[in-house]
Design a protein around this motif. Structure first.
Motif, PDB file in Angstrom:
ATOM      1  N   GLU B 141      27.846  25.339  37.511  1.00 14.89           N
ATOM      2  CA  GLU B 141      28.102  25.486  36.062  1.00 14.89           C
ATOM      3  C   GLU B 141      28.326  26.953  35.698  1.00 14.89           C
ATOM      4  O   GLU B 141      29.018  27.261  34.732  1.00 14.89           O
ATOM      5  CB  GLU B 141      26.962  24.847  35.244  1.00 14.89           C
ATOM      6  N   LEU B 142      27.731  27.850  36.472  1.00 17.34           N
ATOM      7  CA  LEU B 142      27.907  29.273  36.181  1.00 17.34           C
ATOM      8  C   LEU B 142      29.075  29.878  36.971  1.00 17.34           C
ATOM      9  O   LEU B 142      29.735  30.804  36.522  1.00 17.34           O
ATOM     10  CB  LEU B 142      26.628  30.051  36.534  1.00 17.34           C
ATOM     11  N   VAL B 143      29.286  29.343  38.149  1.00 18.24           N
ATOM     12  CA  VAL B 143      30.265  29.956  39.042  1.00 18.24           C
ATOM     13  C   VAL B 143      31.689  29.470  38.760  1.00 18.24           C
ATOM     14  O   VAL B 143      32.626  30.265  38.689  1.00 18.24           O
ATOM     15  CB  VAL B 143      29.901  29.672  40.522  1.00 18.24           C
ATOM     16  N   GLN B 144      31.810  28.182  38.553  1.00 22.41           N
ATOM     17  CA  GLN B 144      33.144  27.564  38.491  1.00 22.41           C
ATOM     18  C   GLN B 144      34.055  28.191  37.430  1.00 22.41           C
ATOM     19  O   GLN B 144      35.240  28.377  37.652  1.00 22.41           O
ATOM     20  CB  GLN B 144      33.015  26.062  38.249  1.00 22.41           C
ATOM     21  N   LYS B 145      33.460  28.505  36.271  1.00 23.53           N
ATOM     22  CA  LYS B 145      34.337  29.015  35.205  1.00 23.53           C
ATOM     23  C   LYS B 145      34.794  30.454  35.445  1.00 23.53           C
ATOM     24  O   LYS B 145      35.715  30.932  34.788  1.00 23.53           O
ATOM     25  CB  LYS B 145      33.679  28.868  33.838  1.00 23.53           C
ATOM     26  N   HIS B 146      34.151  31.140  36.376  1.00 22.37           N
ATOM     27  CA  HIS B 146      34.563  32.524  36.634  1.00 22.37           C
ATOM     28  C   HIS B 146      35.287  32.725  37.955  1.00 22.37           C
ATOM     29  O   HIS B 146      36.073  33.644  38.096  1.00 22.37           O
ATOM     30  CB  HIS B 146      33.333  33.451  36.620  1.00 22.37           C
ATOM     31  N   PHE B 147      34.969  31.882  38.945  1.00 21.86           N
ATOM     32  CA  PHE B 147      35.462  32.126  40.292  1.00 21.86           C
ATOM     33  C   PHE B 147      36.986  32.061  40.350  1.00 21.86           C
ATOM     34  O   PHE B 147      37.581  31.004  40.215  1.00 21.86           O
ATOM     35  CB  PHE B 147      34.836  31.102  41.256  1.00 21.86           C
ATOM     36  N   MET B 148      37.617  33.209  40.545  1.00 19.60           N
ATOM     37  CA  MET B 148      39.074  33.323  40.610  1.00 19.60           C
ATOM     38  C   MET B 148      39.744  32.645  39.406  1.00 19.60           C
ATOM     39  O   MET B 148      40.717  31.918  39.556  1.00 19.60           O
ATOM     40  CB  MET B 148      39.605  32.723  41.928  1.00 19.60           C
ATOM     41  N   GLU B 149      39.207  32.898  38.228  1.00 26.78           N
ATOM     42  CA  GLU B 149      39.802  32.331  37.017  1.00 26.78           C
ATOM     43  C   GLU B 149      40.369  33.439  36.143  1.00 26.78           C
ATOM     44  O   GLU B 149      41.519  33.792  36.241  1.00 26.78           O
ATOM     45  CB  GLU B 149      38.743  31.513  36.241  1.00 26.78           C
ATOM     46  N   LYS B 150      39.486  34.022  35.312  1.00 28.38           N
ATOM     47  CA  LYS B 150      39.966  34.975  34.335  1.00 28.38           C
ATOM     48  C   LYS B 150      40.055  36.404  34.899  1.00 28.38           C
ATOM     49  O   LYS B 150      40.944  37.163  34.556  1.00 28.38           O
ATOM     50  CB  LYS B 150      39.015  34.962  33.122  1.00 28.38           C
ATOM     51  N   VAL B 151      39.105  36.758  35.746  1.00 25.75           N
ATOM     52  CA  VAL B 151      39.038  38.149  36.198  1.00 25.75           C
ATOM     53  C   VAL B 151      40.109  38.435  37.249  1.00 25.75           C
ATOM     54  O   VAL B 151      40.976  39.281  37.058  1.00 25.75           O
ATOM     55  CB  VAL B 151      37.614  38.509  36.715  1.00 25.75           C
ATOM     56  N   VAL B 152      40.020  37.737  38.369  1.00 23.38           N
ATOM     57  CA  VAL B 152      41.072  37.850  39.390  1.00 23.38           C
ATOM     58  C   VAL B 152      41.634  36.443  39.609  1.00 23.38           C
ATOM     59  O   VAL B 152      41.150  35.702  40.457  1.00 23.38           O
ATOM     60  CB  VAL B 152      40.519  38.410  40.727  1.00 23.38           C
ATOM     61  N   PRO B 153      42.618  36.037  38.840  1.00 28.79           N
ATOM     62  CA  PRO B 153      43.116  34.671  38.986  1.00 28.79           C
ATOM     63  C   PRO B 153      43.793  34.447  40.337  1.00 28.79           C
ATOM     64  O   PRO B 153      44.374  35.379  40.901  1.00 28.79           O
ATOM     65  CB  PRO B 153      44.131  34.524  37.842  1.00 28.79           C
ATOM     66  N   VAL B 154      43.674  33.239  40.817  1.00 23.73           N
ATOM     67  CA  VAL B 154      44.369  32.859  42.050  1.00 23.73           C
ATOM     68  C   VAL B 154      45.856  33.150  41.870  1.00 23.73           C
ATOM     69  O   VAL B 154      46.428  32.864  40.818  1.00 23.73           O
ATOM     70  CB  VAL B 154      44.145  31.361  42.351  1.00 23.73           C
ATOM     71  N   GLY B 155      46.461  33.725  42.869  1.00 25.18           N
ATOM     72  CA  GLY B 155      47.897  33.984  42.780  1.00 25.18           C
ATOM     73  C   GLY B 155      48.239  35.364  42.267  1.00 25.18           C
ATOM     74  O   GLY B 155      49.386  35.766  42.249  1.00 25.18           O
ATOM     75  N   GLU B 156      47.200  36.128  41.863  1.00 29.77           N
ATOM     76  CA  GLU B 156      47.472  37.467  41.345  1.00 29.77           C
ATOM     77  C   GLU B 156      47.951  38.400  42.452  1.00 29.77           C
ATOM     78  O   GLU B 156      48.825  39.229  42.245  1.00 29.77           O
ATOM     79  CB  GLU B 156      46.231  38.042  40.667  1.00 29.77           C
ATOM     80  N   GLY B 157      47.354  38.257  43.622  1.00 32.87           N
ATOM     81  CA  GLY B 157      47.753  39.137  44.720  1.00 32.87           C
ATOM     82  C   GLY B 157      47.717  38.394  46.037  1.00 32.87           C
ATOM     83  O   GLY B 157      47.026  37.378  46.180  1.00 32.87           O
ATOM     84  N   LYS B 158      48.456  38.892  46.982  1.00 39.56           N
ATOM     85  CA  LYS B 158      48.525  38.261  48.296  1.00 39.56           C
ATOM     86  C   LYS B 158      47.138  38.222  48.961  1.00 39.56           C
ATOM     87  O   LYS B 158      46.686  37.194  49.430  1.00 39.56           O
ATOM     88  CB  LYS B 158      49.509  39.057  49.162  1.00 39.56           C
ATOM     89  N   PHE B 159      46.494  39.386  48.964  1.00 39.22           N
ATOM     90  CA  PHE B 159      45.216  39.457  49.677  1.00 39.22           C
ATOM     91  C   PHE B 159      44.080  38.800  48.911  1.00 39.22           C
ATOM     92  O   PHE B 159      43.190  38.202  49.511  1.00 39.22           O
ATOM     93  CB  PHE B 159      44.875  40.901  50.042  1.00 39.22           C
TER      94      PHE B 159
END
Lengths: 258, 450
Positions: B141-159
């Motif tokens: 409940e705490l992790v899912q909404k942040h993990f690769m969402e708003k801060v570093v979204p999936v697809g932002e960078g190759k690495f």
């Protein structure tokens, strides 16, 4: 050549900066416990002599010799000279950002004295000297010469001298820019914080400081040479008459080598 | 053209099947893998990668390890000596504190978390400090909404996408509203062999008014085969909270480190970064701070000491997206041998970010003629009532300073070291822990050599 009783012997020292010969054959002998003064107009090579003694690399010694207690100073690096007991109070000391006065001086003290004083032991030693020189306690935690006033820089040089206890202290225009109170404190430091048999070489343009640090010998430098030597009375004569009569008497002779 | 990396879909499947991770995270790995596959590998033609040539790296065969040769222990003293030989400073610290690791300590050997200790009183108050693997299982409940969402979204960078697909380590730190903790949470990430691939993923969330410090340290010996560490850290600092995040990288000379750290800072919150890079072969570190709430602030302090053929590429972004935000970044480097560095920094001020102050400074000292430092600070300002400035210097040690110190008896090398320590001092004095600061100074001293 070696003077058993001498502390420092300078013979026919010639020094070039770049292509320009500044010292044109300086002779000077300083015995243990003696106070010497070198006076002279600006630009005659007084500070060059100070830097050359300390071993500044851009100053090329072209001939002559400098020995301290019989050892060849010219072969020594600046730090070896310091460890041998030579100290130069700089006219314009460098600012070293990020390095505190107490940390720097402790490293220097431990290197020169071959000791391993802890931060606390050293702080006590430093505190005593600082009190004598009326330096505020906060001073030791400040970065070396950074943002120091002219007077603070000079006092800091004398503090270093007092801590490192050299055999020969060369004071390069330490008096310039000091008000009378600061000058008296600095002079008192030189007179009272050095060991009995330490020698002092005061380099100055003015006679003022010599009222408080009494010289045994006064030398006058004109155009890269010491042209007159006398006792304290020579300084008074210079105060009265200025340097022009000496410039007239000796000035032209030095110009041929430029 | 040969591929830079040799990872495939089977690596994602293997990692997903091995862990007891929930479906949503498996989903995330799959999406991230897809994004990774679709993004081109950066080249020097990309502005962001202009100074770092990835094509010369020899990391095609690096492998993600399922576990370390060291197993997890309950007590720090149960580690075999070999496992903690790089942690002598921490061992002293723990011993001095009677075996306590308060408020929290987490140690990761390779891809295995081998030690976790958290102050129970804090756990009762709702503070969470655990491995990322535990976090996705126990605190979705705490992790899912942040993990690769708003801060570093999936697809932002190759690495960062590769990291999201293959992550095999990292921490989760959650601090509830209003909790202030003076002592630092700490983590150590250790690599114990060559040829490894480590994808460290961390998430830190501070609720409103929380104040904490987190110190992360990467260390390893030198190995003959090259390894890859590619980290992502995501940070959320909510209203009025403040985080000090310190990260010190001291990898062995075989490690390629490509890492992204990013913080989103809300109203009146503050985010302070401290980044020290001493080791590694090629290091590419990216620090981005988004000040999205009015009155938010950030302070970044960084230093590096590069030698031999080390390559350091630093990217720092100060993004002002709200009024009255302030930022100050100071990054200092010393280069020896044939080392190479580039500093790129950007102050970006959006239209609404009026009355903003922002400063960006990079100073470098070159100790050899073969070393090279590039510095590219830039401004992008779209508001009219702001103060922003940047400065950069590249120079040598001052000869007069060296002479001055030598005239007090210091050898040339002692004088140079003292000047370099002084150069770093404005950055290093921000480290509260004397043991840690001393450890860093010792390492600098050792690296500077005789």
């Amino acid at each position: 050549m070696t003077e058993k009783n001498g502390l420092l012997t300078v013979e026919n020292l010639k020094v070039k900066i770049g292509d320009k010969e500044i010292l044109k054959g300086v002779d000077l002998k300083i015995g243990p416990g003696e106070v010497h003064a070198i006076m002279g107009p600006n630009g005659t090579g007084k500070s060059t002599l100070a830097y050359a003694l300390a071993g500044k690399s851009s100053y090329e010694v072209t001939s002559g010799s400098v020995t301290m207690e019989g050892e060849n100073v010219l072969e020594m690096s600046p730090d070896e000279r310091a460890r041998k007991g030579l100290f130069l109070a700089f006219q314009y000391p460098s600012e070293v950002p990020g390095v505190t006065v107490d940390n720097f001086l402790r490293v220097a003290y431990n290197t020169i004295k071959k000791e391993e004083l802890s931060i606390w032991e050293f702080r006590n030693l430093l505190k005593e000297k600082m009190e004598f020189l009326k330096i505020d306690e906060s001073f030791s935690g400040r970065y070396l010469n950074e943002g120091f006033s002219g007077g603070e820089k000079k006092r800091n040089e004398i503090l270093q001298m007092a801590v490192l206890q050299p055999k020969l202290a060369v004071l390069d225009e330490t008096d310039s820019g000091l008000d009378i109170d600061a000058l008296q404190i600095v002079a008192k430091g030189v007179n009272e914080l050095l060991p009995e048999d330490s020698s002092v070489l005061v380099i100055t343009h003015y006679q003022r400081i010599l009222r408080y640090i009494k010289p045994d010998f006064v030398h006058v430098m004109i155009e890269g040479r010491i042209v007159e030597t006398g006792g304290g009375e020579l300084a008074e004569k210079l105060e009265e008459k200025g340097y022009d009569w000496l410039k007239e008497k000796y000035g032209e002779s030095g110009k041929d080598s430029d | 053209m040969t591929e830079l990396l040799g990872f495939g879909w089977e690596d994602v499947e293997r990692i997903s099947s091995d862990s007891e991770s929930p479906d949503w995270i498996k989903e995330k790995r799959n999406t991230a893998w897809e994004a990774y596959e679709n993004l081109p590998m950066p080249t020097q033609r990309d502005e962001m990668w202009k100074y770092t040539d990835l094509s010369t790296l020899n990391i095609k065969n690096v492998k993600t390890l399922e576990k370390s040769k060291y197993s997890a222990v309950e007590k720090f003293e149960s580690f075999p000596d070999e496992a903690i030989k790089l942690l002598s400073d921490e061992a002293i610290h723990i011993e001095e504190n009677g075996g306590m690791c308060k408020p929290g300590l987490l140690i990761q050997h390779d891809s295995q978390v081998t030690f976790t200790d958290v102050d129970e009183e804090l756990t009762e108050k709702g503070v969470i400090f655990c491995s990322m693997a535990d976090a996705v299982r126990n605190h979705p409940e705490l992790v899912q909404k942040h993990f690769m969402e708003k801060v570093v979204p999936v697809g932002e960078g190759k690495f960062s996408s590769l990291n999201a697909a293959l992550w095999n380590g990292g921490i989760f730190l959650y601090v509830p509203k209003g909790i202030e903790i003076k002592m630092p949470f700490k983590s150590y990430i250790l690599m114990t062999d060559g040829g490894e691939a480590l994808f460290h993923h961390s998430l830190i969330v501070l609720e409103a008014g929380a104040h904490v410090t987190y110190i992360e340290q990467c260390r390893s010996d030198d190995y003959s085969t090259d390894s890859l560490n590619s980290s992502v850290a995501e940070v959320v600092v909510k209203d009025g909270a403040s985080l000090n995040y310190m990260t010190f990288q001291n990898w062995g000379n075989n490690v390629v480190d490509i890492s992204t750290r990013k913080a989103v800072v809300e109203r009146d919150a503050s985010m302070n970064w401290m980044v020290g890079t001493l080791g590694g072969k090629v290091t590419r570190s990216s620090f981005e701070t988004r000040l999205i709430g009015q009155g938010a602030s950030t302070n970044t302090r960084g230093f590096f000491l590069a030698s031999d053929k080390q390559h350091h590429d630093f990217w720092g972004l100060l993004s002002h997206e709200a009024p009255n935000t302030t930022a100050d970044l100071l990054y200092k480097g010393v280069l020896k041998g044939k080392s190479r560095s580039v500093f790129r920094g950007l102050i970006k001020i959006s239209e609404e970010a009026q009355q903003t102050d922002s400063y960006l400074t990079n100073n470098n000292i070159l100790l050899s003629d073969d070393a090279r430092a590039d510095s590219v600070p830039t401004l992008e300002i779209n508001a009219n009532d702001v103060k922003a400035s940047h400065g950069a210097t590249v120079g040598n040690l001052d000869k007069d300073e060296i002479f001055y110190l030598m005239s007090r008896g210091l050898t040339k090398s002692a004088a140079e070291k003292l000047i370099i320590n002084g150069f770093f001092a404005p950055v290093l004095k921000a480290i509260d822990s004397e043991i840690l600061r001393e450890h860093i100074y010792q390492f600098i001293d050792k690296k500077l050599g005789a």
